[in-house]
Design an enzyme around this catalytic site. Sequence first.
Site, PDB file in Angstrom:
ATOM      1  N   ARG D 103       0.862  -1.388  -0.122  1.00 22.24           N
ATOM      2  CA  ARG D 103       0.029  -0.050  -0.045  1.00 22.24           C
ATOM      3  C   ARG D 103       0.841   1.291  -0.165  1.00 22.24           C
ATOM      4  O   ARG D 103       0.637   2.138  -0.732  1.00 22.24           O
ATOM      5  CB  ARG D 103      -0.960  -0.006   1.207  1.00 22.24           C
ATOM      6  N   LYS D 138       2.029  25.006  -5.275  1.00 26.94           N
ATOM      7  CA  LYS D 138       1.015  24.652  -5.005  1.00 26.94           C
ATOM      8  C   LYS D 138       1.045  23.212  -4.654  1.00 26.94           C
ATOM      9  O   LYS D 138       0.540  22.264  -5.335  1.00 26.94           O
ATOM     10  CB  LYS D 138      -0.274  25.121  -5.478  1.00 26.94           C
ATOM     11  N   LYS D 170       4.256  39.539  -6.237  1.00 26.66           N
ATOM     12  CA  LYS D 170       3.099  39.616  -6.666  1.00 26.66           C
ATOM     13  C   LYS D 170       2.104  40.887  -6.285  1.00 26.66           C
ATOM     14  O   LYS D 170       2.635  41.664  -5.614  1.00 26.66           O
ATOM     15  CB  LYS D 170       2.424  38.318  -5.822  1.00 26.66           C
ATOM     16  N   GLU D 200       4.672  39.903 -11.149  1.00 26.91           N
ATOM     17  CA  GLU D 200       3.441  39.639 -11.678  1.00 26.91           C
ATOM     18  C   GLU D 200       2.699  40.951 -12.179  1.00 26.91           C
ATOM     19  O   GLU D 200       2.613  41.994 -11.654  1.00 26.91           O
ATOM     20  CB  GLU D 200       2.691  38.880 -10.431  1.00 26.91           C
ATOM     21  N   ASP D 221      -0.707  37.477 -15.555  1.00 33.89           N
ATOM     22  CA  ASP D 221      -1.700  36.472 -14.680  1.00 33.89           C
ATOM     23  C   ASP D 221      -3.325  36.677 -15.348  1.00 33.89           C
ATOM     24  O   ASP D 221      -3.577  37.981 -15.552  1.00 33.89           O
ATOM     25  CB  ASP D 221      -1.672  36.877 -13.424  1.00 33.89           C
TER      26      ASP D 221
END
Lengths: 283, 283, 283, 283, 283, 283
Positions: D103, D138, D170, D200, D221
Amino acid sequence: MNLSPLPQIMLEPLVRAALLEDLGRAGDITTEAVVPADHRATVVLAARQPGVVAGLDLAALAFRLIDPAIDIKVARPDGSVLVAGDVIATLSGPARGLLTAERVALNFLCHLSGIATATAGIVEAVRSHKASIVCTRKTTPGLRALEKYAVRAGGGSNHRFGLDDAVLIKDNHIAIAGGVKQAIERAKANVGHLVKIEVEVDTLEQLDEVLALGVDAVLLDNMTPETLARAVKMVGGQAITEASGRVNPTTAPDIAASGVDLISVGWVTHSAPILDIGLDTAP
Amino acid sequence: MNLSPLPQIMLEPLVRAALLEDLGRAGDITTEAVVPADHRATVVLAARQPGVVAGLDLAALAFRLIDPAIDIKVARPDGSVLVAGDVIATLSGPARGLLTAERVALNFLCHLSGIATATAGIVEAVRSHKASIVCTRKTTPGLRALEKYAVRAGGGSNHRFGLDDAVLIKDNHIAIAGGVKQAIERAKANVGHLVKIEVEVDTLEQLDEVLALGVDAVLLDNMTPETLARAVKMVGGQAITEASGRVNPTTAPDIAASGVDLISVGWVTHSAPILDIGLDTAP
Amino acid sequence: MNLSPLPQIMLEPLVRAALLEDLGRAGDITTEAVVPADHRATVVLAARQPGVVAGLDLAALAFRLIDPAIDIKVARPDGSVLVAGDVIATLSGPARGLLTAERVALNFLCHLSGIATATAGIVEAVRSHKASIVCTRKTTPGLRALEKYAVRAGGGSNHRFGLDDAVLIKDNHIAIAGGVKQAIERAKANVGHLVKIEVEVDTLEQLDEVLALGVDAVLLDNMTPETLARAVKMVGGQAITEASGRVNPTTAPDIAASGVDLISVGWVTHSAPILDIGLDTAP
Amino acid sequence: MNLSPLPQIMLEPLVRAALLEDLGRAGDITTEAVVPADHRATVVLAARQPGVVAGLDLAALAFRLIDPAIDIKVARPDGSVLVAGDVIATLSGPARGLLTAERVALNFLCHLSGIATATAGIVEAVRSHKASIVCTRKTTPGLRALEKYAVRAGGGSNHRFGLDDAVLIKDNHIAIAGGVKQAIERAKANVGHLVKIEVEVDTLEQLDEVLALGVDAVLLDNMTPETLARAVKMVGGQAITEASGRVNPTTAPDIAASGVDLISVGWVTHSAPILDIGLDTAP
Amino acid sequence: MNLSPLPQIMLEPLVRAALLEDLGRAGDITTEAVVPADHRATVVLAARQPGVVAGLDLAALAFRLIDPAIDIKVARPDGSVLVAGDVIATLSGPARGLLTAERVALNFLCHLSGIATATAGIVEAVRSHKASIVCTRKTTPGLRALEKYAVRAGGGSNHRFGLDDAVLIKDNHIAIAGGVKQAIERAKANVGHLVKIEVEVDTLEQLDEVLALGVDAVLLDNMTPETLARAVKMVGGQAITEASGRVNPTTAPDIAASGVDLISVGWVTHSAPILDIGLDTAP
Amino acid sequence: MNLSPLPQIMLEPLVRAALLEDLGRAGDITTEAVVPADHRATVVLAARQPGVVAGLDLAALAFRLIDPAIDIKVARPDGSVLVAGDVIATLSGPARGLLTAERVALNFLCHLSGIATATAGIVEAVRSHKASIVCTRKTTPGLRALEKYAVRAGGGSNHRFGLDDAVLIKDNHIAIAGGVKQAIERAKANVGHLVKIEVEVDTLEQLDEVLALGVDAVLLDNMTPETLARAVKMVGGQAITEASGRVNPTTAPDIAASGVDLISVGWVTHSAPILDIGLDTAP
């Protein structure tokens, strides 16, 4: 119950920590000063008293982590019944490593063999009855998995390993919950389908109430053998019955005679004396 | 010997590990299911039998790490002599935290108090003599600093903490070195100026040889009280004298009467039963 | 099932590791270069899509470990159903800390809320039936306790937490044991009294055999809803029934209609997309 | 980009932790009860669906840490494109170890292969354009290095590994700094010569301002493909251009057609479903 | 370059480890024996020689982890220029804690202040030129983040923090790759868009070849000031220029006069003597 | 003093931590991009300046932990005196591993060899006298055991390893205790029989007082050679004499000529420059 070894991945961090605890910041200053680096020796781990051995994997790991050149031959594996003088294992390799790892290896081995021996004693006392001997969560901090294993080596079985693997509702829980009914209902509503629920009862009245609610097991705490026998009758197979309180090799047979399924004992893990095992020069 | 607390930085990793061991992956499923989050309680740690307490800082840390809102008032600090029923500390706060941390706190407290109590028993037995009781390296893996502390709490003193803080030349070392003379000379040539050297001797002949070479201490192993008395006389203050082997509260007075400086006992750390301390609802 | 928070002692090591992973060796070089140390800000954690929130304790811990001066007010605690735009919590404090901890906090929160949301979706799909939704051991390595918690936050229940807290005999075990009878007998002989035994069955013939042997639960693997219904009838309350295989919100209602007690789903822990939650300037 | 394996020293702590998480305190109680210790088996890791494999070193390590006697032969190394049914690796050795590690091995392998597969899908979608696919921060807490590696296995490239290896200014940073000019100037004044600076921008006006200040890369963005195309033209090779926002295999071709250098996607690491890989008895 | 403090979460594990290293298994036996538990004191950290201070957060943490009751007032924060006798901070609290933590606190503070002071010395030597002083990966194992921070405290800047945050192609890489062209091409094909590429060159011919290939930075190794000046001219702003080799306060001005952007020095981290700071009774 | 190697179990955690510190999250991106995986090489560790080598076990471990296929042949073991150009060890194996581990291996080796070399220099300076050179607790945080070992490699001896292995009463302790008499009495009453007691004295008057009380060693701090000689005479063998303060190779001979037993030097551990050792292509 057979006795599978614990995975080495579970043992290694504990043995490393114990060795570093003993080596401190300067290592084995006696051995390094006194014993030539190229001296080799053969020694045996021998029982100084009768008992049951447990913890050989830990002892072996202690030696091998200090010196992988140490060779270990096990004569009596974990779970073996020993008489005084029995050779448990023979080790050969560099003398320095043998001497440096000796104390840590013995500390594990004697402690766990002590637990196995204590367990075997009480298991033997109830041999003619169906009751299993189970241990508790009263274990030495950090060593629970090892001590539970030692109980198995001594022929016992294991109760909960922690707070998370079964529900055990004790008197304090019941008092706070406002009654055994509320406690059991809340437990049933909140735990997974593979989690069993056990409830402590101190009287037959409580037992009656608990049985009506339906639980997997009842912990019959501090009852006389007579009351236990009546309790077992009342339960009539509807739940597993466990007796606890004042269990020792003398009291155990009467408790077991009541017909309970399980007898739990704290002292095999929290108060068992070590089994005296020594490291001797090979004959 | 006064009793300074161990720095919290030394205790915290052990208490965290013990709590995580008990919480497992799902935490205290019984308490969380049964006890409302806002229920508060006041409980006491109370002695169920007479003894000496040790380990309160660990117990307190177990409760506070589970819930910092738990308040702890200590009535009888480490080293106190207890009679059965004595309240050791009072705790109040969220009931969940009290129940969740209870077992880990007691496992530390009962284990260390057991060691302190065993030590105090043998210290008491030799009270009329000058001998100090010292513990050994036969400790539970991972808990040496705590167990050595518990010995101090019981009125004992500490022998080596590890392989690195003093030279202790045992029979195996001597055999491999080719004689006690070689062993002692190598040790003196290799260790720092603040490291003491102790040598194990089994006979008065060996003692004679060792004294001629000059060492800080002699470990008189498994000698009768009579031989010990002769040995102490032979040493005549040239070295610290330590007796070991088969020491218990019954044999200790005769051993101490020999005039030795120290009596070392392994069983106070490796085989002492716990002191029974329980968590009760505050009266 | 109520939703008790996991003890902080279980969360802290994971949050510390995640922060150190992101900080690397030089820390948040952008924020330290660009944002004045004394700049304060107030921000909100807001849902960008509907779902169920889980993981706020971890997010809060991430911020507080970076800067204890950050204040956090939770508006919608774990388990809350969110619509897009909902403010989950408001944070105020030094801007540097808010920006530095943001990503780690969101990585925990979005991941666990994704699991809670996926779970809630399938729980909702079977709402009119008695079946509970349970998760599996198919979890992200290292995060099992957290992901199991998130399943509870979404209204699901938990299957085994690990290899050690219940017996689950699968087809491979049966094949190696030489038959389901041997496998079940060996399991019964070897596990503790609080451990339940579940057996995987693929056909009604196997089910018949297993029921005759007596087990706590049967895992009905990859059966059609019709076969499941017949299986449930055959079991007739003698064991817990669990369905698994190809479960999703579309298939779940038919599976649940078969009357099984449990439906296990791997994808809620191994394949759920995150719930999109962002950190916005407070309005 | 070639695909170098991560050093085992980086993998081992994660695999050990995952195994201990699954073994808990009692180990694999099912396998130990049911499977004889001397039973040997040969099994294969086989793809149940098409995709790209990643994580074989972790899977292999899981098996070897449980039992070094397990032999592993890899047929399709990390980065290989799989069709359903493909055998990825063949393992033979003690059956217990194979079942116990299964597993954990699959949890690593399926998770990372899922990321590699998702990455490969979007890489394929933009194949006719010059744009590289890059991942973000992320990632799942604790697994960043592994997930970044899986992106490379899928043909993608990596953006920042943490807060410390590049400056990414940012909108929040700019707002607090009091303008993009101040933000960029402070960054240039404070970071090392090998650290790149990316900013950004949300509009072409901002882009114009940033280009005049001189930066290494611009993060465009949430712009439409048309705006992106104009942005790329404006940049004219003065900086690396990165597009982000709402990127998926459907939208990616149009975004790539704008001529940007990079397209960053969060979902390949935070929301990719696993690739279904199973452990089957060798044919 | 401003000087942001390292997050405490990065410092704490190092300070805890250093304290445990010094406390050993028995703690500060001198202080506990000799100093009453209730004795309070006020002491100062004072410079015994001129220099630049760095490491106060670590020193403060050492004291607070031993006793949170110790109060610390910083008079001269990290980066301050000190003359002999300057009071850096004043501490007051329990005398035991002050004495127990003293050595660990000073070991951090003196070591890092030594690095800051050495850096400041060479920064001062090149003050009239544009060159920045940068440190290398020649740091003390385990302390890289701290030592890089100390370089910043001394007015220097940081080169790579590890093997993973920039490409630095050295002569060995070039030899194995079969030429600088192959090495650079492979690097460009394999690293992310935010990773810079620097190449070591030993001669102007090599420089010519490298410039034609296009890189972010060139490391001009062991060149004379005259050759460096020619190299800077050849580069003409196409790449960052870094000089290394035999840099000390005496040679640095001539090297800097060549017009290079950066001068890298290993000795400030690997060979700087400590700055002598002592703990004195407050006047 | 012979030079026993430190047990690998003490070295491994430090080498692992150092490698992970250098590898970061992405590993050795230069080598992986530029050097083919199958390229093999043979290199030598060679001294660039004369000195004494220490730390080869750590260097070897760094290489082997990165790639167990690397073979290491040691030509000049720890403690060897080197001249510039001496080959210390030859390594052969995969070029990638050799390059990736190089810096960490050298950081350990150069740092510890620097300490050994500094120690050997001052040991040589006092060769004609009986005095031993001993190091202090002024070591780099986390590396004390290694640095103490390096001092032994250079021919020196070790003072205390930590706060717990000997009593050292300094001026601050005496001031707080209310006098040297109180301090020494308290120490004697509180420490174990194998713990030595040393007291710092600044004047001959203090020395007189201390000798009357009886201690194991006296630390004669910052005395002139003449005063030291008088002190040694006063002591007359009643205690070990240690001189400290302003010790360097120039002042050491006069200090040693006073007849003291020990001279303690902090700078060999806190301020010794590295010994320059490089990794070169094998000739």
